[in-house]
Design an enzyme around this catalytic site. Structure first.
Site, PDB file in Angstrom:
ATOM      1  CG  ASP A  13       2.075  11.483  -1.451  1.00 42.45           C
ATOM      2  OD1 ASP A  13       2.184  10.796  -0.436  1.00 42.45           O
ATOM      3  OD2 ASP A  13       1.436  12.550  -1.500  1.00 42.45           O
ATOM      4  CE  LYS A  16       7.970   8.992   1.144  1.00 42.50           C
ATOM      5  NZ  LYS A  16       7.291   9.833   0.146  1.00 42.50           N
ATOM      6  N   GLY A  40       1.792   8.590   4.398  1.00 38.88           N
ATOM      7  CA  GLY A  40       0.893   7.498   4.033  1.00 38.88           C
ATOM      8  C   GLY A  40       1.606   6.694   2.972  1.00 38.88           C
ATOM      9  CG  HIS A  41       5.092   5.491   3.388  1.00 45.12           C
ATOM     10  ND1 HIS A  41       6.316   5.392   3.987  1.00 45.12           N
ATOM     11  CD2 HIS A  41       4.911   6.814   3.137  1.00 45.12           C
ATOM     12  CE1 HIS A  41       6.849   6.605   4.098  1.00 45.12           C
ATOM     13  NE2 HIS A  41       6.002   7.483   3.600  1.00 45.12           N
ATOM     14  CD  GLN A 221       6.731  13.636   5.852  1.00 42.96           C
ATOM     15  OE1 GLN A 221       7.710  13.572   6.554  1.00 42.96           O
ATOM     16  NE2 GLN A 221       5.614  12.989   6.178  1.00 42.96           N
TER      17      GLN A 221
HETATM   18  P1  GDP Z   1       4.577   7.192  -0.646  1.00 43.44           P
HETATM   19  O1  GDP Z   1       3.996   8.145   0.328  1.00 43.44           O
HETATM   20  O2  GDP Z   1       5.824   7.714  -1.263  1.00 43.44           O
HETATM   21  O3  GDP Z   1       4.767   5.811  -0.077  1.00 43.44           O
HETATM   22  O4  GDP Z   1       3.515   7.075  -1.827  1.00 43.44           O
HETATM   23  P2  GDP Z   1       1.926   6.842  -1.654  1.00 43.44           P
HETATM   24  O5  GDP Z   1       1.695   5.443  -1.245  1.00 43.44           O
HETATM   25  O6  GDP Z   1       1.316   7.916  -0.846  1.00 43.44           O
HETATM   26  O7  GDP Z   1       1.443   7.109  -3.150  1.00 43.44           O
HETATM   27  C1  GDP Z   1       1.943   6.383  -4.221  1.00 43.44           C
HETATM   28  C2  GDP Z   1       0.760   5.719  -4.934  1.00 43.44           C
HETATM   29  O8  GDP Z   1       1.180   5.251  -6.194  1.00 43.44           O
HETATM   30  C3  GDP Z   1       0.231   4.490  -4.205  1.00 43.44           C
HETATM   31  O9  GDP Z   1      -1.135   4.396  -4.426  1.00 43.44           O
HETATM   32  C4  GDP Z   1       0.980   3.341  -4.860  1.00 43.44           C
HETATM   33  O10 GDP Z   1       0.265   2.102  -4.793  1.00 43.44           O
HETATM   34  C5  GDP Z   1       1.055   3.826  -6.295  1.00 43.44           C
HETATM   35  N1  GDP Z   1       2.236   3.382  -7.042  1.00 43.44           N
HETATM   36  C6  GDP Z   1       3.509   3.189  -6.607  1.00 43.44           C
HETATM   37  N2  GDP Z   1       4.311   2.872  -7.640  1.00 43.44           N
HETATM   38  C7  GDP Z   1       3.537   2.868  -8.758  1.00 43.44           C
HETATM   39  C8  GDP Z   1       3.804   2.663 -10.141  1.00 43.44           C
HETATM   40  O11 GDP Z   1       4.919   2.422 -10.569  1.00 43.44           O
HETATM   41  N3  GDP Z   1       2.740   2.771 -10.989  1.00 43.44           N
HETATM   42  C9  GDP Z   1       1.488   3.060 -10.559  1.00 43.44           C
HETATM   43  N4  GDP Z   1       0.528   3.161 -11.457  1.00 43.44           N
HETATM   44  N5  GDP Z   1       1.205   3.264  -9.261  1.00 43.44           N
HETATM   45  C10 GDP Z   1       2.222   3.183  -8.374  1.00 43.44           C
HETATM   46  P1  IMO Z   2       4.501  10.749   2.437  1.00 47.28           P
HETATM   47  O1  IMO Z   2       5.501  10.138   3.393  1.00 47.28           O
HETATM   48  C1  IMO Z   2       2.805  14.366   0.704  1.00 47.28           C
HETATM   49  C2  IMO Z   2       2.605  17.900   3.303  1.00 47.28           C
HETATM   50  C3  IMO Z   2       1.219  18.382   3.671  1.00 47.28           C
HETATM   51  C4  IMO Z   2       1.494  19.865   3.782  1.00 47.28           C
HETATM   52  C5  IMO Z   2       2.886  19.914   4.386  1.00 47.28           C
HETATM   53  C6  IMO Z   2       2.912  20.118   5.895  1.00 47.28           C
HETATM   54  O2  IMO Z   2       3.267   9.944   2.278  1.00 47.28           O
HETATM   55  O3  IMO Z   2       5.149  11.117   1.156  1.00 47.28           O
HETATM   56  P2  IMO Z   2       2.375  18.526   7.952  1.00 47.28           P
HETATM   57  O4  IMO Z   2       1.123  17.807   8.349  1.00 47.28           O
HETATM   58  O5  IMO Z   2       3.547  17.624   7.750  1.00 47.28           O
HETATM   59  O6  IMO Z   2       2.706  19.668   8.866  1.00 47.28           O
HETATM   60  O7  IMO Z   2       2.034  19.198   6.521  1.00 47.28           O
HETATM   61  O8  IMO Z   2       3.493  18.673   4.078  1.00 47.28           O
HETATM   62  N1  IMO Z   2       2.879  16.479   3.611  1.00 47.28           N
HETATM   63  C7  IMO Z   2       2.911  15.506   2.687  1.00 47.28           C
HETATM   64  N2  IMO Z   2       2.649  15.526   1.364  1.00 47.28           N
HETATM   65  N3  IMO Z   2       3.208  13.223   1.277  1.00 47.28           N
HETATM   66  C8  IMO Z   2       3.499  13.178   2.599  1.00 47.28           C
HETATM   67  O9  IMO Z   2       4.026  12.092   3.200  1.00 47.28           O
HETATM   68  C9  IMO Z   2       3.315  14.349   3.377  1.00 47.28           C
HETATM   69  N4  IMO Z   2       3.487  14.645   4.676  1.00 47.28           N
HETATM   70  C10 IMO Z   2       3.230  15.963   4.800  1.00 47.28           C
HETATM   71  O10 IMO Z   2       0.272  18.081   2.689  1.00 47.28           O
HETATM   72  O11 IMO Z   2       1.576  20.432   2.502  1.00 47.28           O
HETATM   73 MG    MG Z   3       2.199   9.082   0.742  1.00 46.09          MG
END
Ligand code: GDP
Ligand code: IMO
Ligand code: MG
Length: 421
Positions: A13, A16, A40-41, A221
């Site tokens: 998170d 990415k 979840g991206h 991840q």
């Molecule tokens: P990922 O799994 O690495 O793709 O990240 P996620 O999408 O799960 O979580 C990142 C969250 O932060 C999302 O809700 C993005 O919209 C938000 N986000 C990404 N970059 C920024 C930033 O520079 N500032 C803020 N405030 N939010 C951001």
């Molecule tokens: P993105 O790509 C954050 C975590 C789960 C748990 C551990 C194992 O959005 O960054 P799993 O279901 O993979 O066997 O769970 O890994 N986990 C993540 N945490 N972002 C993710 O993906 C994750 N994918 C798995 O919460 O701790």
């Molecule tokens: Mg994510």
């Protein structure tokens, strides 16, 4: 031609989706190479927000998305994602590796059963069947995308695998009978729908490289969830670090030109396991609230803490990161002071590496350097030097400690809220 890899350096998170979307403008192909719909991206373009779990983020820029052999695919979720994108006028150009393993119903059942059995020792998985699917792949009990396209072959595989899985389900005391006919019918139907996308994606990528196309590899991840180098066993089940991209996409390791490590300006984690810089106080709650730190896949609140340079260095070493992308810098706005962990204190000894044993990690005390905070960052800031002086100092410190240059700074979720350093 360039092959660029984007990976997370923390516990996932890091942003990415946002960073991959940004780099996609120069890419022809965007490739997922590990993980599944545990990811979840998020991509925000104007007022439109896309949350992708298996489809590569580059499809939002209209680029060809490849789901590589190293990904585990839940066909139901993938089809839902494709349908939603079509409804939103973003029909994805997509290719799926014929060798990618398929998440079957028993994988999801067993993921839940194992977690329940572990009770307070659980991993806190996303319960998407990821671990059981990867386990079956390595144990050679997997069903792959190509198998969905031939009903006879799928039936033979189910004949062999389902009795084993039923035994396990019974041992866990779960009252579910795996109905072979129903599973065969459902998964053959998935195969028919996905057939048009299923191909030898490693050959597609090889040919693309011959034609000097640009390829962007999208990690899921983050390093600390890597099955080898993360906080094992509180990790996911795939190879998250750079080496995983070669195996999971089917490309030679020497084809990769740049490796971009995404660093969230603080740290978050979802699920169980040690987290040395975790803040269980008002500052932690503040970061959670201002950063909207709620899981994109499971909606669980994310644990929050200060930036930990021990884990960022661990990531840089393991993946040979060539450039950093710092995200969510804006979330640190208006804090009077900001701390960064530079080392740990382990039983009275100062260490600068990440220990292998989670028992050691659990007793590591972070050693902090404190920085003066800044008031606010204008979301229209377009140059590094227009950032508040204190923010520049913070970023320069990260560069100095990692010896890796920062290429990109993200100051908001939107595509335009990005500084190309
Ligand atoms: P990922 O799994 O690495 O793709 O990240 P996620 O999408 O799960 O979580 C990142 C969250 O932060 C999302 O809700 C993005 O919209 C938000 N986000 C990404 N970059 C920024 C930033 O520079 N500032 C803020 N405030 N939010 C951001
Ligand atoms: P993105 O790509 C954050 C975590 C789960 C748990 C551990 C194992 O959005 O960054 P799993 O279901 O993979 O066997 O769970 O890994 N986990 C993540 N945490 N972002 C993710 O993906 C994750 N994918 C798995 O919460 O701790
Ligand atoms: Mg994510």
């Amino acid at each position: 031609m360039t092959v660029t890899l984007v990976i997370g350096t923390q516990w996932g998170d890091e942003g990415k989706g946002k960073v991959v979307d940004y780099y996609s403008k120069n890419a022809d192909y965007v490739v997922r190479f590990q993980g599944g719909n545990n990811a979840g991206h998020t991509i925000k373009v104007g007022e439109e927000v896309y949350k992708l779990h298996v489809v590569p983020s580059g499809v939002i820029q209209g680029k060809t998305g490849i789901i590589g052999n190293g990904v585990v695919i839940d066909p139901d979720i993938l089809l839902q994602e494709i349908d939603e994108l079509i409804q939103r006028g973003k029909k994805p150009k997509l290719l799926i590796s014929d060798r990618a393993n398929i998440i079957m119903p028993y994988h999801k059942i067993l993921d839940g059963a194992e977690e329940q059995y572990l009770g307070d020792k659980k991993i806190g998985t996303t319960k998407r069947g990821i671990g059981p699917c990867y386990s079956d792949k390595v144990a050679r009990n997997g069903i792959r995308a190509i198998d969905l396209t031939n009903e006879d072959r799928l039936k033979k595989l189910l004949d062999r695998i389902l009795p084993l899985k039923q035994k396990l389900i019974d041992i866990y005391g779960i009252k579910t009978t795996l109905e072979q006919k129903e599973i065969l019918k459902t998964y053959s139907a998935y195969g028919k729908r996905l057939q048009e996308y299923i191909t030898a994606t490693h050959l597609e990528l090889y040919n693309a490289m011959q034609k000097k196309k640009n390829i962007l590899l999208e990690g899921a991840q983050g390093t600390m969830l890597d099955v080898e180098f993360g906080t094992y066993p509180f990790t996911t089940s795939s190879h998250v670090i750079a080496g995983g991209s070669s195996i999971g996409a089917g490309i030679g390791p020497r084809t990769i030109d740049e490796i971009i490590g995404i660093v969230k300006a603080y740290t978050t984690r979802v699920g169980e396991g040690p987290f040395p810089t975790e803040l269980l106080d008002k500052t932690g709650q503040h970061l959670q609230k201002v950063g909207h730190e709620i899981g994109t896949t499971t909606s669980r609140p994310r644990r929050c803490g200060w930036l930990d340079l021990v884990i960022i260095r661990h990531s840089c070493i393991l993946s040979g990161i060539t450039k950093l992308a710092i995200t969510k810098l804006d979330v640190l706005n208006s804090l009077p002071e900001i701390k960064v962990c530079t080392h740990y204190n382990l039983n009275g000894k100062k260490i600068d590496y990440f220990p292998a044993s989670i028992d050691d990690v659990a007793v590591c005390k972070p050693v902090y350097k404190t920085f003066k905070g800044w008031d606010t960052i204008d979301s229209k800031t377009s140059s590094f030097f227009a950032l508040p002086k204190e923010a520049q100092t913070y970023l320069r410190f990260i560069e100095k400690e990692t010896t890796v240059p920062i290429e990109l700074v993200s100051i908001g979720p939107g595509r335009s809220e990005t500084i190309d350093v």
